[in-house]
Design a protein around this motif. Structure first.
Motif, mmCIF file in Angstrom:
data_model
loop_
_atom_site.group_PDB
_atom_site.id
_atom_site.type_symbol
_atom_site.label_atom_id
_atom_site.label_comp_id
_atom_site.label_asym_id
_atom_site.label_seq_id
_atom_site.Cartn_x
_atom_site.Cartn_y
_atom_site.Cartn_z
ATOM 1 N N THR A 159 117.496 -21.132 53.048
ATOM 2 C CA THR A 159 115.894 -20.622 53.190
ATOM 3 C C THR A 159 115.632 -21.840 53.235
ATOM 4 O O THR A 159 114.138 -21.867 53.713
ATOM 5 C CB THR A 159 115.659 -20.442 51.185
ATOM 6 N N LEU A 160 115.965 -23.350 53.021
ATOM 7 C CA LEU A 160 115.139 -24.623 52.829
ATOM 8 C C LEU A 160 114.958 -25.088 54.835
ATOM 9 O O LEU A 160 113.749 -25.352 54.618
ATOM 10 C CB LEU A 160 115.476 -25.273 51.835
ATOM 11 N N THR A 161 115.623 -25.076 55.477
ATOM 12 C CA THR A 161 115.938 -25.310 56.757
ATOM 13 C C THR A 161 115.395 -24.445 57.349
ATOM 14 O O THR A 161 114.000 -24.486 58.447
ATOM 15 C CB THR A 161 117.023 -25.362 56.916
ATOM 16 N N SER A 162 115.380 -23.240 56.847
ATOM 17 C CA SER A 162 114.566 -22.129 58.043
ATOM 18 C C SER A 162 113.139 -22.636 57.669
ATOM 19 O O SER A 162 111.909 -22.048 58.532
ATOM 20 C CB SER A 162 114.738 -20.509 57.385
ATOM 21 N N GLU A 163 112.388 -22.341 56.489
ATOM 22 C CA GLU A 163 111.381 -23.325 56.581
ATOM 23 C C GLU A 163 110.841 -24.418 57.501
ATOM 24 O O GLU A 163 109.363 -24.654 57.132
ATOM 25 C CB GLU A 163 111.109 -23.422 55.063
ATOM 26 N N TYR A 164 111.455 -25.150 57.808
ATOM 27 C CA TYR A 164 110.780 -25.651 58.725
ATOM 28 C C TYR A 164 111.152 -26.133 59.989
ATOM 29 O O TYR A 164 112.342 -26.376 60.554
ATOM 30 C CB TYR A 164 111.622 -26.847 58.326
ATOM 31 N N SER A 165 109.976 -24.885 60.839
ATOM 32 C CA SER A 165 110.777 -25.004 62.130
ATOM 33 C C SER A 165 109.561 -25.981 62.522
ATOM 34 O O SER A 165 109.238 -26.654 62.363
ATOM 35 C CB SER A 165 109.288 -23.732 62.610
ATOM 36 N N LEU A 166 110.258 -26.010 64.268
ATOM 37 C CA LEU A 166 109.388 -26.632 64.737
ATOM 38 C C LEU A 166 107.826 -27.106 64.447
ATOM 39 O O LEU A 166 107.306 -27.780 64.966
ATOM 40 C CB LEU A 166 109.842 -26.932 66.854
ATOM 41 N N LYS A 167 107.580 -25.585 65.012
ATOM 42 C CA LYS A 167 105.663 -25.451 64.459
ATOM 43 C C LYS A 167 105.541 -26.221 63.174
ATOM 44 O O LYS A 167 104.448 -26.775 62.984
ATOM 45 C CB LYS A 167 105.695 -24.141 64.796
ATOM 46 N N GLU A 168 106.043 -25.824 62.154
ATOM 47 C CA GLU A 168 105.610 -27.082 60.689
ATOM 48 C C GLU A 168 105.723 -28.323 61.190
ATOM 49 O O GLU A 168 105.029 -28.809 60.452
ATOM 50 C CB GLU A 168 106.786 -26.324 60.172
ATOM 51 N N ILE A 169 107.294 -28.604 61.209
ATOM 52 C CA ILE A 169 107.111 -30.226 61.516
ATOM 53 C C ILE A 169 106.250 -31.033 62.243
ATOM 54 O O ILE A 169 105.505 -31.662 62.151
ATOM 55 C CB ILE A 169 108.538 -30.266 62.299
ATOM 56 N N LYS A 170 105.709 -30.427 63.535
ATOM 57 C CA LYS A 170 104.853 -30.445 64.893
ATOM 58 C C LYS A 170 103.164 -30.563 64.184
ATOM 59 O O LYS A 170 102.599 -31.488 64.197
ATOM 60 C CB LYS A 170 104.451 -29.081 66.313
#
Length: 120
Positions: free
Chosen positions: A37-48
Motif C-alpha cells: 500500500t505504501l509503495t503504491s502511494e508513491y508514483s513518479l508523479k507524486e515523487i516529481k
C-alpha cells in the motif's frame, strides 16, 4: 514521503534489534500488505511533485549563485537516490520474491533533476 520514511526507519530499528530480514514481514506493523500500500502511494508523479517543491526552495535560496544552486541540486539528488536505493535493498532482503517495489526507476528520478538551472 513521511509515511514511507517512518516505515523503513521502523524496519531498520527492528533489524538493529536483532530481528532477521526474513522475519520482518511477519510483524503486522511491517506486513507485505502495508508495504504494498505504501509503495503504491508513491508514483513518479507524486515523487516529481515533492522533488520539484524542494528544488523551488533550493532555487529561491541560491538564485544568485548558479554554482551553489547546482551543488545543492546534485546533493539533493544524491541523497534522495541513496535513500531510495536503501529502501529497495530492504525490500529485496525483507520481502524476497514478493515483487513489492516502487513504480518508478532511479533513472526516472535522475530525469527530474536534469537540466536544472536557477531562473533569474
Amino acid at each position: 514521503m513521511e509515511n514511507i520514511n517512518q516505515f523503513f526507519d521502523g524496519v531498520q530499528k527492528k533489524l538493529n534489534s536483532g530481528v532477521r530480514h526474513e522475519e520482518i514481514g511477519f510483524d503486522p506493523e511491517f506486513s507485505k500488505q502495508r508495504i504494498k500500500t505504501l509503495t503504491s502511494e508513491y508514483s513518479l508523479k507524486e515523487i516529481k511533485k515533492g522533488l520539484e517543491g524542494i528544488l523551488k526552495k533550493i532555487e529561491k535560496h541560491f538564485t544568485k549563485d548558479p554554482n551553489l544552486f547546482k551543488l545543492a541540486c546534485l546533493s539533493t539528488q544524491a541523497e534522495f537516490v541513496k535513500q531510495i536505493e536503501g529502501y529497495q535493498e530492504l525490500l529485496r532482503k525483507c520481502y524476497p520474491g514478493s515483487g513489492i517495489g516502487f513504480s518508478f526507476t532511479i533513472t526516472e528520478v535522475h530525469s527530474i533533476f536534469e537540466g536544472r538551472s536557477p531562473k533569474h
